[in-house]
Enzyme design. Sequence first.
Site, PDB file in Angstrom:
ATOM      1  N   ARG A 224      28.783  -7.591  19.684  1.00 26.66           N
ATOM      2  CA  ARG A 224      27.731  -8.534  20.050  1.00 26.66           C
ATOM      3  C   ARG A 224      27.383  -9.366  18.826  1.00 26.66           C
ATOM      4  O   ARG A 224      27.294  -8.833  17.702  1.00 26.66           O
ATOM      5  CB  ARG A 224      26.476  -7.800  20.545  1.00 26.66           C
ATOM      6  N   HIS A 272      34.483 -14.839  23.577  1.00 26.76           N
ATOM      7  CA  HIS A 272      34.078 -13.570  24.213  1.00 26.76           C
ATOM      8  C   HIS A 272      35.142 -13.096  25.216  1.00 26.76           C
ATOM      9  O   HIS A 272      34.864 -12.883  26.399  1.00 26.76           O
ATOM     10  CB  HIS A 272      32.709 -13.748  24.905  1.00 26.76           C
TER      11      HIS A 272
END
Length: 309
Positions: A224, A272
């Site tokens: 993250r 991502h």
Amino acid sequence: MRILLYRGDGVIEAWARDFAAELPHAETVVWQEGERAAPCDYAVLWAPTPALLDQLWNVKAIFLMGAGVDALLKFGDALPPVPIVRLGDAGMAEQMADYVAHAVLRYFRRFDDYERQAREGLWRPLALQDKKTFTVGVLGLGKLGAPVVRTLRQLGFPVRGWSRTPKDLPGVACYAGMDQLDDFLAGTRVLVCMLPLTPETGNLLDRARLSRLPEGAYLINVARGALVAEPDLLALIRAGHIAGATLDVFRNEPLPAPHPFWGEPRITITPHISALTLREEAVRQIAAKIKLLDQGETVADVVDLQRGY
Ligand code: NDP
Ligand code: OXD
């Protein structure tokens, strides 16, 4: 049995089709914003809205279509008081291992340098780095971190790992807890971040911690964005202490157009994608867990709200 399905960020129809095939006796209901949800036994979702969560206080469990739970836990007291079950691997570990192996090898074999040289028309062999001392340190030894560690061992790198609770993994120097983090970082040449984002891990990799890495270290973040203090990373790359980074995740996604990372050639950016949810594997795993819960059994990957993962 009725199962509510919702994806805040995309198409859900194929999920409904796959659930119907896996659980033919269940009725699947696709929830739309603005609707009142019919009473359901289970909810399977990703990126829900507060209005949806508000209607899920009577389900038996909420299943996530992903591995990370930070985006759901941020709802805090607005979360229904029911078990939350995330994906455990479901085909993501292999993707993570591929991604991390590629990034480590790319830095180790200096393919960035060779690409730059090729663009300049330069034919210049560079010194080979010593693999025996090229230690890769993996933060997070869970469902995704542990298989990544195994892959790196198979590639012949010295590997160390860091987790919250002590671990014993063959061929891996294991460190645990904040007390051992500085020592872990001091001997890490390539740092791979595979931690969940929790109140304890947010901004973990700030200027002080990144400065513990040896000069010329490299960062790979596939977990993250908010685990890393982005301005600190950039400053340390520009100062030459960190050689570069491969980043798949960012504090704000999509990474905004004016962000300085875009213009920094020593940072490799991907959107991502290091481990995508594989729908068919995810549906198989969730359906199996629903069957177990319905028989009164326990299931793996239930989120611990106290720990935050
Ligand atoms: P797990 O919960 O299985 O593993 C988490 C690991 O982190 C565990 O080893 C845990 O330690 C460790 N950990 C947690 N908190 C701390 C802490 N405070 N200090 C030290 N270690 C800590 O998670 P997964 O492996 O399944 O996933 C990891 C993360 O990867 C997800 O949370 C998600 O954010 C990210 N992800 C990113 C994707 C992408 O495409 N970029 C795709 C999928 C996931 P312990 O073993 O002691 O509990
Ligand atoms: C996940 C993700 O957590 O896609 O599954 O990042």
